[in-house]
Design a protein around this motif. Structure first.
Motif, PDB file in Angstrom:
ATOM      1  N   PHE A  51       0.841  -1.189   0.000  1.00  0.00           N
ATOM      2  CA  PHE A  51       0.000   0.000   0.000  1.00  0.00           C
ATOM      3  C   PHE A  51       0.880   1.244   0.000  1.00  0.00           C
ATOM      4  N   GLU A  52       0.446   2.259  -0.729  1.00  0.00           N
ATOM      5  CA  GLU A  52       1.124   3.548  -0.763  1.00  0.00           C
ATOM      6  C   GLU A  52       0.126   4.648  -0.473  1.00  0.00           C
ATOM      7  N   THR A  53       0.663   5.800  -0.040  1.00  0.00           N
ATOM      8  CA  THR A  53      -0.187   6.906   0.395  1.00  0.00           C
ATOM      9  C   THR A  53      -0.878   7.546  -0.801  1.00  0.00           C
ATOM     10  N   LEU A  54      -2.196   7.580  -0.742  1.00  0.00           N
ATOM     11  CA  LEU A  54      -2.978   8.274  -1.769  1.00  0.00           C
ATOM     12  C   LEU A  54      -3.011   9.768  -1.481  1.00  0.00           C
ATOM     13  N   TRP A  55      -3.403  10.155  -0.252  1.00  0.00           N
ATOM     14  CA  TRP A  55      -3.369  11.535   0.218  1.00  0.00           C
ATOM     15  C   TRP A  55      -3.178  11.520   1.720  1.00  0.00           C
ATOM     16  N   SER A  56      -2.559  12.576   2.226  1.00  0.00           N
ATOM     17  CA  SER A  56      -2.342  12.716   3.664  1.00  0.00           C
ATOM     18  C   SER A  56      -2.795  14.106   4.103  1.00  0.00           C
ATOM     19  N   ASN A  57      -2.922  14.268   5.442  1.00  0.00           N
ATOM     20  CA  ASN A  57      -3.359  15.546   6.025  1.00  0.00           C
ATOM     21  C   ASN A  57      -4.680  16.017   5.416  1.00  0.00           C
ATOM     22  N   LEU A  58      -5.616  15.089   5.301  1.00  0.00           N
ATOM     23  CA  LEU A  58      -6.902  15.401   4.689  1.00  0.00           C
ATOM     24  C   LEU A  58      -7.858  16.014   5.699  1.00  0.00           C
ATOM     25  N   ASP A  59      -8.723  16.855   5.192  1.00  0.00           N
ATOM     26  CA  ASP A  59      -9.831  17.362   5.984  1.00  0.00           C
ATOM     27  C   ASP A  59     -10.832  16.219   6.194  1.00  0.00           C
ATOM     28  N   PRO A  60     -11.481  16.149   7.364  1.00  0.00           N
ATOM     29  CA  PRO A  60     -12.434  15.046   7.591  1.00  0.00           C
ATOM     30  C   PRO A  60     -13.522  14.973   6.521  1.00  0.00           C
ATOM     31  N   GLU A  69     -16.116   7.110  -2.188  1.00  0.00           N
ATOM     32  CA  GLU A  69     -15.850   6.846  -3.598  1.00  0.00           C
ATOM     33  C   GLU A  69     -15.026   5.572  -3.775  1.00  0.00           C
ATOM     34  N   LEU A  70     -14.061   5.332  -2.886  1.00  0.00           N
ATOM     35  CA  LEU A  70     -13.264   4.105  -2.971  1.00  0.00           C
ATOM     36  C   LEU A  70     -14.131   2.874  -2.748  1.00  0.00           C
ATOM     37  N   SER A  99      -8.705   9.477 -11.044  1.00  0.00           N
ATOM     38  CA  SER A  99     -10.153   9.331 -11.024  1.00  0.00           C
ATOM     39  C   SER A  99     -10.788  10.252  -9.992  1.00  0.00           C
ATOM     40  N   LEU A 100     -10.187  10.348  -8.817  1.00  0.00           N
ATOM     41  CA  LEU A 100     -10.742  11.216  -7.778  1.00  0.00           C
ATOM     42  C   LEU A 100     -10.534  12.688  -8.121  1.00  0.00           C
ATOM     43  N   ALA A 101      -9.388  13.005  -8.751  1.00  0.00           N
ATOM     44  CA  ALA A 101      -9.148  14.397  -9.123  1.00  0.00           C
ATOM     45  C   ALA A 101     -10.148  14.884 -10.155  1.00  0.00           C
TER      46      ALA A 101
END
Length: 510
Positions: A51-60, A69-70, A99-101
């Motif tokens: 597993f690799e980081t998709l995004w970090s420090n995300l807003d709740p 969406e996942l 896809s998310l962007a």
């Protein structure tokens, strides 16, 4: 037990010596295949799904939308850091991110000018104003978050109500909250840039009405205020002094580190600079010669005629009498010449730039005890490197004392890699490999033994015996080969045979 093992090893060694080149290559290939199988099993077990980081420090809010969406796309994911970090399998990382962007995720929990007009034509003026302020705050937040060192930001803008009375008008205000990255501080110039950015983006907002603070409660705009007005000079002077001191310290450390070793020297420099900006104008006049002729004025008067010369009473206040009464001839002549000369002069204007060193104080700490010769050498080297001048009352101090490195050792120990946990799969793989190798050896030895049995010729019998008695039974052949092997082992290694017999006798007595 060791004696039996020695006998087995001797037998295996003897059998290996009798093997041909082809047979040996077959056994070696089987061993290599077994080890390759073990390594492959271990690698597959250690790898698994990466597993690799998709995004970090995300807003709740963004994290919840991304997780939904996942799940809709049936993509595996992991949540870390309290749900602020989302990880997905490495093979679908970039496809998932694109896809998310395309759906505008993550939106960073910030709404910008894209929300303008969402309320339609039925919105009131108050709702439109609130929507505009919210969109403007969101756009400023997105811009500030792009600054290096800023991890997150919030911008609050207050636009007062318009009033027709000038005395009742209130200025617009703004507040900026910054969440900085760990071990990061913003310089006053960077804070000043944020203040100006917010002030220029809001109509009627003055930079003095913008407040900037960080998540630790420190007021950053107070430091930036020193860059405005008369205090800007003191701030620039302090920055110049600090820059000179850091440059001197860097020179000393880079010079002493190759000699004393990395981490074994600490240098501190205190500099006193002449920060006065002096402008000197010096004018020198050349008194030799008459100088350069600049202009000439010449006046000539001539009178000739009968009667008295026109004029009045000398020194009188009456109007001059220009009477021509009288007899006789009179003449008058006056000549006046005025010459203007340029006086030679030399003007020298000198501007002294601030920053000249007035005094230096240097302190050097070395991580060992220093004798007199080493101390004198360091003092002389540092004095020459920085240009210390006794006439300026420059001072230097060199001290040798062992450093306390307990904290550094603790930190280095914390970063040591953790021991790899014990995995039973490795043991199972090794057991499979050993069984494969042992099975290959036994199979090959059995085939060779059967081949040897087929090639052994039976003993010669008397010709008088009938033909059917010449064929020997297999049990006889096996006993014959066993006896020959025992006799050969007894001849080659009698001590081993004796120990083996002794062991059998002791086991029978028990």
């Amino acid at each position: 037990m060791p004696t039996n093992l020695s006998g087995v090893l001797a037998g295996v060694k003897d059998a290996w010596g009798k093997l041909g080149k082809t047979s040996r290559n077959i056994i070696i290939g089987a061993i290599a295949l077994a080890f390759l199988t073990t390594a492959l099993l271990a690698g597959l077990n250690a790898r698994g799904t990466r597993f690799e980081t998709l995004w970090s420090n995300l807003d709740p809010t963004d994290a919840g939308a991304i997780v939904s969406e996942l799940e809709r796309q049936s993509i595996q994911y992991k949540l870390e850091d309290g749900g602020r970090t989302i990880k997905v399998p490495a093979d679908v990382l970039y496809r998932t991110r694109l896809s998310l962007a395309s759906q505008g995720l993550p939106a960073s929990g910030v709404v910008g000018f894209e929300s303008i007009g969402a309320n339609g034509i039925w919105a009131t003026d108050f709702e439109r104003k609130v929507q505009y302020v919210r969109a403007l705050s969101g756009e400023l937040t997105r811009t500030i978050k792009t600054i290096y060192g800023v991890m997150d930001a919030r911008v609050h803008i207050v636009l007062p109500e318009d009033s027709v009375f000038v005395s009742q008008r209130k200025p617009a205000t703004a507040a900026v909250l910054l969440q900085l990255q760990p071990m990061t501080d913003l310089s006053p110039s960077c804070v000043k840039g944020i203040v100006n950015l917010v002030a220029r983006s809001v109509e009627g907002l003055s930079p003095s009405e913008v407040t900037v603070m960080d998540s630790q409660g420190r007021l950053l705009s107070q430091d930036a205020a020193s860059l405005y007005g008369s205090t800007a000079i003191s701030g620039a002077a302090f920055e110049l002094t600090a820059q000179v001191e850091r440059e001197f310290e860097k020179r000393l450390v880079s010079m002493l580190t190759p000699v004393l070793g990395a981490g074994n020297v600490v240098c501190q420099v205190r500099a006193e600079l002449d920060l006065n900006q002096v402008r000197t104008v010096e004018t020198t006049y050349n008194g030799e010669g008459e100088g350069v002729l600049r202009s000439t004025q010449e006046i000539t008067e001539t009178y000739s005629g009968a009667g008295t010369m026109p004029g009045g009473q000398a020194g009188g206040l009456d109007v001059p009498n220009y009477s021509t009464a009288g007899s006789g001839n009179s003449e008058f002549q006056r000549s006046e010449i005025t010459r203007n000369y340029e006086v030679g002069q030399r003007v020298v204007e000198t501007m002294n730039t601030p920053g000249a060193v007035k005094n230096l104080s240097v302190a050097v700490l070395v991580n060992k005890e220093l004798d007199d010769d080493a101390h004198a050498s360091i003092v002389e080297t540092v004095s020459a490197a920085l240009g210390l001048d006794p006439l300026r009352n420059d001072r230097i101090s060199v001290t040798g004392i062992p450093f306390n490195t307990s904290l550094a050792d603790t930190i280095n120990g914390a970063f040591q890699p953790a021991p790899v946990p014990y995995n039973k799969l490795y043991v199972y793989g090794a057991a499979v490999a050993a069984a494969l190798v042992l099975g290959t050896v036994i199979l090959y030895l059995g085939r060779r033994r059967r081949r040897g049995t087929d090639t052994i010729s039976p003993p010669v019998l008397p010709e008088s015996e009938p033909e059917e008695e010449r064929a020997l039974p297999p049990e006889y052949v096996m006993r014959q080969r066993t006896r020959e092997s025992v006799e050969r082992l007894a001849r080659v290694n009698p001590a081993t045979v004796a120990a083996l017999l002794r062991t059998w006798i002791l086991e029978d007595e028990r």
